[in-house]
Design an enzyme around this catalytic site. Structure first.
Site, mmCIF file in Angstrom:
data_model
loop_
_atom_site.group_PDB
_atom_site.id
_atom_site.type_symbol
_atom_site.label_atom_id
_atom_site.label_comp_id
_atom_site.label_asym_id
_atom_site.label_seq_id
_atom_site.Cartn_x
_atom_site.Cartn_y
_atom_site.Cartn_z
ATOM 1 N N LYS A 86 1.054 -1.210 -0.132
ATOM 2 C CA LYS A 86 0.030 0.223 0.087
ATOM 3 C C LYS A 86 0.912 1.286 -0.075
ATOM 4 O O LYS A 86 1.720 1.617 0.904
ATOM 5 C CB LYS A 86 -0.875 -0.030 1.120
ATOM 6 N N LYS B 287 -2.050 -1.611 -3.757
ATOM 7 C CA LYS B 287 -3.161 -0.529 -3.747
ATOM 8 C C LYS B 287 -2.404 0.835 -3.953
ATOM 9 O O LYS B 287 -1.363 1.117 -3.116
ATOM 10 C CB LYS B 287 -3.988 -0.157 -2.179
HETATM 11 C C1 PBG Z 1 -7.555 3.230 5.615
HETATM 12 C C2 PBG Z 1 -7.864 3.110 4.321
HETATM 13 C C3 PBG Z 1 -7.603 4.167 3.271
HETATM 14 C C4 PBG Z 1 -8.082 3.512 2.103
HETATM 15 C C5 PBG Z 1 -8.798 2.380 2.288
HETATM 16 N N1 PBG Z 1 -8.374 1.954 3.781
HETATM 17 C C6 PBG Z 1 -7.255 5.420 3.562
HETATM 18 C C7 PBG Z 1 -5.777 5.773 3.695
HETATM 19 O O1 PBG Z 1 -4.769 4.694 3.790
HETATM 20 O O2 PBG Z 1 -5.260 6.883 3.715
HETATM 21 C C8 PBG Z 1 -8.464 4.369 0.946
HETATM 22 C C9 PBG Z 1 -9.034 3.585 -0.266
HETATM 23 C C10 PBG Z 1 -9.627 4.834 -1.394
HETATM 24 O O3 PBG Z 1 -9.184 5.635 -1.421
HETATM 25 O O4 PBG Z 1 -10.442 4.420 -1.916
HETATM 26 N N2 PBG Z 1 -6.023 3.428 6.011
#
Ligand code: PBG
Length: 324
Positions: free
Chosen positions: A195, A248
């Site tokens: 991520k 992601k």
């Molecule tokens: C929680 C999380 C996030 C997203 C999914 N889980 C936000 C982040 O990490 O700031 C983002 C998902 C999206 O942008 O659709 N941490």
């Protein structure tokens, strides 16, 4: 074989030929639809930067579940907006927390729908970071225990799969451990293994009200410049017991999806995130692109890169198109 003996256009002559030799397919059963759940009754609140996506109160979930199932989308991933936030994210693992109640409602009204939960603390902390703060940064090891408690509370409420997205080191092992100790050894973990600290999460942070109140997430989420590190992150999660590896965001990281697919034999998921959705919606609203066609091409490219599963706000729209 070269031209004129070989003519690639022979197999593009009409749709019958094209579909005969098509290499990649989209299927509603490969899509996971994100849902935002909030307190209250009878609420369907629009999210300005994500047209077509709503924050829903729990009583609205059954309707959403039925719609997904009718379209052949068999899985949802839940994000919660708690009543109150605090420094230690106590709302994340509260027995009667927003997600715990939402899982129960969904399992009650739509028992066959797969309910995946996002395991993270940023929606529950008053400072908006994904873990607890000690000194000036998120403390890794102190956060692990809270994450594990959160995952267990989701399992106890009836979740089918947990998906840790916090990016703390060692959280997959910690979560696997607590699940196994509590007889949830058959409950899988879909790890947000790779991520990135991405600017494509903007609309989500509006939707889930979880922007960090100071600093940013770069001390725990990955540097967008790195791809060899992605292999290391994924390898660690495999060793800690992940069942599905996620990358992601998706479109800006197709190379990473492709590398993971080659390197690992676990199923690969990709999160087509909020900013990626918003950009297509915005350009389509302006009439600058054909929104449906760009949606299809985008999701197809994520599959072609190697994703077996796509988490996307387009899940229902795409499933509708696939039925036509
Ligand atoms: C929680 C999380 C996030 C997203 C999914 N889980 C936000 C982040 O990490 O700031 C983002 C998902 C999206 O942008 O659709 N941490």
């Amino acid at each position: 074989m070269v031209f004129p003996e070989y003519r690639p256009r022979r197999l593009r002559k009409n749709e019958s030929f094209r579909s005969l030799v098509r290499e990649t397919h989209l299927n509603a059963s490969q899509l996971i639809y994100p849902l935002f759940v909030m307190p209250g009754k009878n609420i369907r609140e629009k999210i300005a930067s994500m047209p077509g996506i709503f924050r829903l109160s729990i009583d609205q979930l059954a309707r959403e579940a039925k719609e997904c199932q009718t379209l052949g989308v068999n899985a949802v991933i839940l994000f919660g907006l708690p009543e109150k936030k605090d420094a230690m994210a106590s709302g994340a693992h509260a027995k009667n927390g927003i997600i715990q109640k939402a899982i129960k409602e969904l399992k009650n009204k739509a028992p066959d729908l797969m309910v995946v939960t996002d395991v993270c603390l940023c929606e529950y902390t008053d400072h908006g970071h994904c873990g607890c703060i000690i000194g000036s940064d998120v403390d890794n090891d102190a956060t692990l225990e809270i994450l594990a408690k959160t995952a267990l509370s989701h399992a106890q409420a009836g979740a089918d799969m947990v998906a840790p997205s916090d990016m703390m080191d060692g959280r997959v092992a910690e979560i696997r451990g607590i699940l196994d100790e509590n007889n949830f050894e058959t409950l899988p973990i879909m790890s947000y293994a790779v991520k990135y600290a991405s600017s494509f999460y903007g609309p989500f942070r509006e939707a889930a009200d979880c922007s960090p109140q100071f600093g940013d997430r770069r001390s725990y989420q990955m540097d967008p410049a790195n791809s060899r590190e992605a292999m290391r992150e994924a390898m660690l999660d495999v060793e800690e017991g992940a069942d599905i590896l996620m990358v992601k965001p998706a479109v800006a990281y197709l190379d990473i999806i492709s590398k993971l697919k080659e390197e690992f034999d676990l199923p690969i998921a990709a999160y087509h995130v909020s900013g990626e959705y918003a950009m297509i919606k915005a350009a389509a609203e302006k009439g600058w692109i054909d929104g449906e066609k760009v949606m299809r091409e985008t999701l197809l490219s994520i599959r072609r890169a190697g994703a077996d599963i796509i988490i996307t706000y387009f899940a229902k729209d795409m499933a509708k198109l696939l039925r036509e």
